[in-house]
Scaffold this motif. Structure first.
Motif, PDB file in Angstrom:
ATOM      1  N   ILE A   1       0.234   8.600   9.216  1.00  0.00           N
ATOM      2  CA  ILE A   1      -1.193   8.320   9.028  1.00  0.00           C
ATOM      3  C   ILE A   1      -1.505   6.977   9.685  1.00  0.00           C
ATOM      4  N   LYS A   2      -2.519   7.035  10.538  1.00  0.00           N
ATOM      5  CA  LYS A   2      -2.915   5.795  11.212  1.00  0.00           C
ATOM      6  C   LYS A   2      -3.665   4.911  10.216  1.00  0.00           C
ATOM      7  N   VAL A   3      -3.280   3.634  10.086  1.00  0.00           N
ATOM      8  CA  VAL A   3      -3.827   2.704   9.093  1.00  0.00           C
ATOM      9  C   VAL A   3      -4.610   1.629   9.815  1.00  0.00           C
ATOM     10  N   MET A   4      -5.894   1.474   9.387  1.00  0.00           N
ATOM     11  CA  MET A   4      -6.728   0.448   9.966  1.00  0.00           C
ATOM     12  C   MET A   4      -6.547  -0.886   9.239  1.00  0.00           C
ATOM     13  N   MET A   5      -6.098  -0.752   7.928  1.00  0.00           N
ATOM     14  CA  MET A   5      -5.845  -1.961   7.164  1.00  0.00           C
ATOM     15  C   MET A   5      -4.461  -1.858   6.583  1.00  0.00           C
ATOM     16  N   ARG A   6      -3.987  -2.966   6.146  1.00  0.00           N
ATOM     17  CA  ARG A   6      -2.632  -2.948   5.583  1.00  0.00           C
ATOM     18  C   ARG A   6      -2.653  -2.424   4.152  1.00  0.00           C
ATOM     19  N   PRO A   7      -1.701  -1.511   3.827  1.00  0.00           N
ATOM     20  CA  PRO A   7      -1.670  -0.938   2.472  1.00  0.00           C
ATOM     21  C   PRO A   7      -1.125  -1.957   1.472  1.00  0.00           C
ATOM     22  N   PRO A   8      -1.320  -1.653   0.183  1.00  0.00           N
ATOM     23  CA  PRO A   8      -0.751  -2.548  -0.834  1.00  0.00           C
ATOM     24  C   PRO A   8       0.781  -2.607  -0.707  1.00  0.00           C
ATOM     25  N   GLU A   9       1.326  -3.671  -1.182  1.00  0.00           N
ATOM     26  CA  GLU A   9       2.774  -3.850  -1.157  1.00  0.00           C
ATOM     27  C   GLU A   9       3.336  -3.721  -2.590  1.00  0.00           C
ATOM     28  N   VAL A  10       4.476  -3.055  -2.665  1.00  0.00           N
ATOM     29  CA  VAL A  10       5.208  -2.898  -3.939  1.00  0.00           C
ATOM     30  C   VAL A  10       6.589  -3.504  -3.741  1.00  0.00           C
ATOM     31  N   VAL A  11       6.828  -4.624  -4.439  1.00  0.00           N
ATOM     32  CA  VAL A  11       8.092  -5.341  -4.264  1.00  0.00           C
ATOM     33  C   VAL A  11       8.918  -5.215  -5.556  1.00  0.00           C
ATOM     34  N   PRO A  12      10.044  -4.450  -5.501  1.00  0.00           N
ATOM     35  CA  PRO A  12      10.861  -4.312  -6.719  1.00  0.00           C
ATOM     36  C   PRO A  12      11.888  -5.445  -6.838  1.00  0.00           C
ATOM     37  N   ARG A  13      12.154  -5.825  -8.081  1.00  0.00           N
ATOM     38  CA  ARG A  13      13.256  -6.746  -8.408  1.00  0.00           C
ATOM     39  C   ARG A  13      14.027  -6.119  -9.576  1.00  0.00           C
TER      40      ARG A  13
END
Length: 898
Positions: A364-376
């Motif tokens: 999927i072409k993205v015009m904006m950056r998607p949310p980020e999910v950072v696991p610890r």
């Protein structure tokens, strides 16, 4: 010349004498007791025996001697005189003597192995016997063949035999069992057949015999095998010999089914659709493929590869891990990157056609950056997989997730997608921090793997998914479970040793070693029960006796291999079934009963107590009288002995019976007991008067008889015994001029004269004598009339007989006879004057008549002197203290014939 002749002939005589060697052959079974006759050397050599006429003339006599007392001599005893050969106290064990399977020969003190085939001659006992004296001298070679008996059961060298069979083994495949049973016996007494207690419908046994006679069992496959369906078969192999009765031995046989590559990899799905954002970073996880192969080991090893149909640009964009099947983004997506990629993945197994799955990846072409999910991750994590132990407590933390917008323009939210005992909640007081934790304990046995996703989306609708796999680690939290908590078994008594009882089965829901179950007997189990630790086969090593113990109850344990181990307990009950192996048993070998005579018919004489240790019909006992059944009868149920008729001791004083007890088994067993019945005397016979024989007989008593003289006696007998036969005599009635002149001895019955007889005492005396016994409770008696005629002679016999025929007027004295009373003499009492004067007057008046009568009497007496003497001899019966019993057999003299 004579000397030269003897020198020439002598050596040849010696040679001829010593060259007479004879060979005798005997055979006997092994294990015989001492004293069994093997053979008679004298008879078989046709020599004069010790009892014959020829042997009696031999000087010295024949003698037989063993030439050597080695190993063979200890098993026999030789009679030096008769030449009879017997077995000794040392029992012959063929298997111990002839240790080689092909047989051996024992030469006195040594053993030589024979290469001949097994036969009665294969195990020989050789003896050298010398026969003397010189003229009968010879050396006898005695060969004794030891015959084999079936005294050894087959025995496997190992208790557990393991055999491996490939699952693709065709029907009729033959596999040799490497540990055949051994039996020291030979011939038909050795191992003959093998069998399986449980063949599962796919196995059977065959036996092959080689040139040496050795029998080897072969396992034959009779049906199709599939390791994936059942990978192991456990049964019991039984070896049986050909003896009568046959003996058996057993061992546990485990047949393992080995794996072959008969299964290929398979994917659960044929196509997988994946969506990938164009702004995904390098190394982003796209998908993980998983194929399954039911085989084991190297046969189940799977590798993943691209099909040749996948274009090279797609190969360069997505990296495929050959071992794990993980697909990751390997290059950055740009504007020239195609938006749809069709990835054909192959699951490769050894020797198999690859399994195929198609992965469609849409970018999927993205015009904006998607949310980020950072696991610890807090829990142990390896390559995106979190490992948690089952039974971890509630609220166990798994990982922190930080959710943010790279452009910091949009509001970002998140939620947890997927099933499982997990929750994702904000971690306050921080913003955009979320905690992933458990909501209840995990259970490996319920589900081993969870796949959940943390999904973040912004206000513009862009979604980002972070996949988390949770692998539940098994813990030893399950105890083994028996298929039955109460295992009820039964077996007949007198079973063969190592008899199979059952195969225990317990399961453990845990995995790996934690689920491996071992079996053990409880502490209350008797030592002669055995339980195979691995297979759970329960056996009994000895014969069981129901009469000793009918029921066994003990526990068994199933223990897993976890740490610490967990166990469960089941109860085994074994009922020993009865066999008719016990004969009826009398309480006593000999029974004695004392019964009063005249005991009424069918009255109870006594009870015969008998028991049988067997149960049920085998313990039912029926009693019967073997002898005397026409007089006696026994109640077969109660054991009451009765007489059909009244018994009379005077006819027979005792009876000896044999009672047989027969049980209800098939075949029936029996035993006998001796019964002695002794009749007790009762006073049922009055005394029998043997003399005098008649109340009409009489005896002449001369007036000149002196006081104390014996006159006659009364003799009686009593058929009873003891006090019932003790007789007492007494005079209970008297009649006569002076009846007290006579006395009877109460013990002997002798009648004696007490006082001198006077002129006026002449006449007939009648004494009524009572003969009484001392019986209890009521004495019995008889009476007899004793007639005594006091006179010088019998002048008118008919007159006396007429007096005897008259009924005597006698008053009966009711005085009991006392044996202990001693006779006493009457004392002369002083008379009064009046009787004296009367007597003198009578004498004076009668003197004249007396003188005249005396003259006449003297004249007559002279003429009849001799005749009267003869009459006195006939009338006077000599008396003895005891009557001669031989005289009783004669007819007593009739006094009335005088």
């Amino acid at each position: 010349h004579l000397l030269l002749f003897l020198l020439f002939v002598g050596p040849f005589n010696c040679f001829a004498s010593y060259s007479r060697a004879t060979e005798l052959f005997y055979s006997l079974n092994e294990g015989l007791p001492a004293g069994v006759l093997i053979g008679s050397l004298a008879r078989d050599l046709r020599l004069p025996t010790a009892g014959g006429q020829q042997a009696a003339s031999l000087q010295p006599p024949l003698s037989f001697t063993l030439a050597s007392h080695g190993l063979g001599g200890q098993y026999v005893q030789l009679d030096n005189r008769s030449g009879e050969l017997h077995t000794s106290a040392v029992e012959i064990d063929r298997e111990a003597l002839c240790v080689e399977s092909s047989g051996a020969t024992i030469f006195g003190g040594s053993v030589a192995v024979s290469s001949s085939s097994p036969s009665p001659e294969s195990c020989l006992l050789l003896l050298d016997v010398l026969v003397l004296p010189q003229e009968y001298f010879r050396l006898v070679k005695v060969k004794i063949a030891i015959r084999d008996v079936n005294d050894n059961a087959p025995r496997f060298p190992v208790p557990h035999i393991r055999l491996s069979v490939p699952e693709n083994a065709p029907v009729n495949t033959r596999l040799a069992i490497e540990h055949p049973a051994l039996d020291p016996d030979m011939g038909t007494n050795g191992v003959q057949t093998y069998r399986l207690q449980d063949n599962y419908g796919v196995f059977t046994l065959d036996v092959e015999e080689n040139e040496n006679g050795e029998r080897t069992p072969y396992l034959i496959v009779m049906g199709a095998l599939d390791r994936e369906t059942q990978d192991e078969y456990v049964t019991v192999i039984v070896a049986e010999d050909g003896g009568t009765p046959p003996l058996v031995g057993s061992a546990t046989l485990t047949i393992g089914i080995s794996d072959i590559n008969d299964n290929c990899p398979q994917f659960n799905d044929s196509q997988l659709n994946i969506t990938l954002y164009g702004n995904s970073s390098l190394g982003t996880h796209v998908a993980t493929l998983h194929a399954v192969d039911m085989d084991l080991g190297s046969n189940a090893q799977i590798t993943y590869s691209y099909s040749q149909k996948v274009p090279q640009p797609s190969r360069d964009l997505f990296h495929l891990n050959e071992s794990t099947g993980a697909i990751t983004l390997s290059t950055k997506v740009d504007g020239d990157t195609p938006r749809l990629h069709r990835l054909i993945i192959l699951g490769n197994g050894p020797g198999c056609i690859p399994a195929v799955i198609t992965v469609l990846v849409t970018i999927i072409k993205v015009m904006m950056r998607p949310p980020e999910v950072v696991p610890r991750f807090i829990a142990n994590e390896v390559e995106g997989v979190v490992y948690l132990k089952e039974l971890e407590p509630i609220n166990t933390p798994i990982a922190f997730f930080t959710i943010k917008d790279p452009d910091e323009k949009y509001k970002v939210s998140c939620y947890l997608d997927g099933d499982g005992p997990f929750r994702l909640s904000p971690y306050k007081p921080y913003n955009n921090e979320y905690l992933l934790e458990t909501t209840k304990p995990l259970d490996f046995e319920t589900q081993q793997l969870y796949e959940i996703s943390v999904v973040a989306w912004n206000s513009e609708g862009f979604h980002v998914k972070k996949v988390v796999k949770v692998q539940v680690l098994d813990d030893n939290d399950n105890s083994p479970v028996f298929s039955e908590q109460l295992i009820e078994l039964s077996i007949e008594e007198n079973n063969v040793p190592n008899a199979f009882l059952t195969k225990l089965h317990a399961t453990d829901a845990d995995s790996g070693e934690r689920g491996q179950v071992s079996y053990f007997l409880g502490p209350d189990a008797p030592s002669y029960f055995a339980l195979d630790k691995t297979t759970g086969v329960l056996t009994v090593s000895t014969q069981l006796d129901r009469e000793e113990k009918e029921k066994y109850r003990y526990t068994v344990k199933a223990v897993d291999s976890g740490f610490p181990p967990r166990e469960s307990i089941a109860t085994v009950t074994i009922t020993v079934l009865d066999k008719n192996d016990n004969s009826p048993r009398f309480i006593n070998k000999d029974f004695s009963f004392f019964v009063p005579e005249n005991f009424p018919g069918f009255g109870e004489i006594g009870v015969i107590s008998v028991t049988d240790a067997d149960a049920g019909q085998n313990g039912w006992v029926a009693l019967s009288v073997l002898n005397g059944s026409d007089i006696f009868v026994i109640d077969t149920g109660k054991g009451v002995l009765r007489a059909k008729v009244s018994l009379d001791r005077e006819q027979q004083s005792s009876y000896v019976l044999w009672i047989e007890a027969v049980d209800g088994g098939d075949p029936a067993l029996s035993s006998t007991a001796k019964i002695t019945i002794l009749l007790l005397d009762i006073n049922d016979n009055p005394p029998l008067v043997l003399f005098p024989q008649s109340n009409m007989s009489y005896l002449l008593v001369l007036p000149s008889t002196l006081p104390g003289s014996p006159i006659t006696e009364v003799y009686a007998v009593d058929k009873d015994t003891g006090m019932n036969a003790v007789i007492a005599y007494s005079i209970i009635g008297r009649r006569g001029p002076r009846p007290e002149s006579f006395r009877i001895d109460p013990k002997t019955g002798n009648i004696t004269l007490e006082e001198s007889l006077m002129q006026n005492d002449y006449g007939l005396y009648r004494l009524l004598v009572k003969v009484s016994d001392h019986g209890y409770p009521e004495p019995l008696h008889s009476t007899v009339m004793v007639n005594l005629f006091v006179n010088d002679t019998v002048s008118n016999e008919s007159y006396i007989e007429s007096l005897l025929r008259k009924e005597p007027d006698i008053s009966v004295e009711e005085k009991q006879p006392q044996i202990s009373i001693e006779p006493t003499h009457k004392k002369m009492e002083s008379a009064s004057c009046m009787p004296t004067l009367v007597a003198l007057s009578i004498i004076s008046l009668g003197s004249i008549a007396l003188v005249t009568g005396m003259g006449i009497y003297i004249c007559l007496r002279k003429g009849k002197k001799h005749h009267r003497a003869d009459e006195n001899l006939e009338v006077q019966i000599p008396l003895n203290g005891r009557i001669n019993l031989h005289m009783l057999e004669k007819k007593p003299m009739e006094i009335s014939n005088i």
